[in-house]
Design a protein around this motif. Sequence first.
Motif, short mmCIF file in Angstrom:
data_model
loop_
_atom_site.label_atom_id
_atom_site.label_comp_id
_atom_site.label_asym_id
_atom_site.label_seq_id
_atom_site.Cartn_x
_atom_site.Cartn_y
_atom_site.Cartn_z
N UNK A 91 0.85 -1.20 0.00
CA UNK A 91 0.00 0.00 0.00
C UNK A 91 0.88 1.24 0.00
N UNK A 92 0.47 2.26 -0.77
CA UNK A 92 1.18 3.54 -0.78
C UNK A 92 0.15 4.67 -0.74
N UNK A 93 0.34 5.60 0.17
CA UNK A 93 -0.44 6.84 0.15
C UNK A 93 0.54 8.01 0.24
N UNK A 94 0.25 9.05 -0.51
CA UNK A 94 1.11 10.24 -0.54
C UNK A 94 0.24 11.48 -0.49
N UNK A 95 0.59 12.39 0.41
CA UNK A 95 -0.13 13.66 0.44
C UNK A 95 0.14 14.46 -0.82
N UNK A 96 1.42 14.50 -1.23
CA UNK A 96 1.78 15.21 -2.46
C UNK A 96 3.15 14.76 -2.94
N UNK A 97 3.36 14.88 -4.24
CA UNK A 97 4.68 14.74 -4.87
C UNK A 97 4.79 15.86 -5.88
N UNK A 98 5.85 16.67 -5.80
CA UNK A 98 5.97 17.79 -6.73
C UNK A 98 7.40 17.94 -7.23
N UNK A 99 7.50 18.54 -8.42
CA UNK A 99 8.79 18.90 -9.02
C UNK A 99 8.81 20.42 -9.14
N UNK A 100 9.91 21.04 -8.71
CA UNK A 100 9.95 22.50 -8.73
C UNK A 100 11.19 23.05 -9.39
N UNK A 101 11.06 24.27 -9.85
CA UNK A 101 12.15 25.01 -10.46
C UNK A 101 12.33 26.28 -9.63
N UNK A 102 13.41 26.37 -8.86
CA UNK A 102 13.54 27.42 -7.85
C UNK A 102 13.66 28.82 -8.43
N UNK A 103 14.11 28.95 -9.69
CA UNK A 103 14.26 30.30 -10.25
C UNK A 103 13.29 30.56 -11.40
N UNK A 104 12.32 29.69 -11.59
CA UNK A 104 11.36 29.91 -12.67
C UNK A 104 12.04 29.85 -14.03
N UNK A 105 11.79 30.85 -14.86
CA UNK A 105 12.40 30.93 -16.19
C UNK A 105 12.93 32.35 -16.38
N UNK A 106 14.12 32.65 -15.79
CA UNK A 106 14.63 34.02 -15.79
C UNK A 106 14.79 34.65 -17.17
#
Length: 238
Positions: A91-106
């Motif tokens: 069994x697997x439950x996850x509140x969230x999984x996200x991928x981020x880009x810390x500087x956006x697209x300068x």
Amino acid sequence: MAQDAGLYGGKTFVRIGLGSLKISMDALTMTVALQPYDTFAGDLTEEMGTVNVGDMTVYISPSSYIDITTPNGAAEGGQGVKIAMNITLDEITLGYVSWGDSDGLPAGNTGYEDSPTTGATTVVWMAPGAASQAGYIGLDEINFGIVKINGAVVINVINTLQGVYSHGGATPVTVCHIRFQGPLGYFNVDVAGPITALVKLDSAASLDSAGAGTLGDIYITGFGLDIAGGSWVDIWAH
């Protein structure tokens, strides 16, 4: 630790029996980055983004195990790591999984990449400058059925200007090379359904800010994946 002439070309390997485990975690954030071996001084400077996981609970079947050894033969590379998996997650439950880009697209994204003010379009969707900030995309409220993983990955990291990575420049590229294998000629992942989640965009890694946007929901009755042995993925920063 063991050695078996019938396994991994007779190389010594470490087997980790996972046992009957429950793993839970409030939150985890990792920066994914690469760095040339000869310039590494404790920091990985070629950052690709962040992986963020929260409110995770995993139940592992007692029959599961992982074998870790060195690559076997020239086709797998010399120094590196080979990880063979026979894992069942009950069994697997996850509140969230996200991928981020810390500087956006300068640099913004108007026109062509090599000439942003000309080309097919000059419409300003994201203007260059300091206003570009972190953003995240991911899944929220994730639930899985039983997950089975059977196969191996061979991981090598190289710094090179050869082949496709010559790209007309003078600076070598650090690349993580991942090769897939399996006992039946393929790497197998099987997920019993249903699989449910919400797809979100947000300025917060946890995907729960007041400004979070929901793109839709995912409902999958079941999922099976066979990756042919010898298939590979290269990952590098741009």
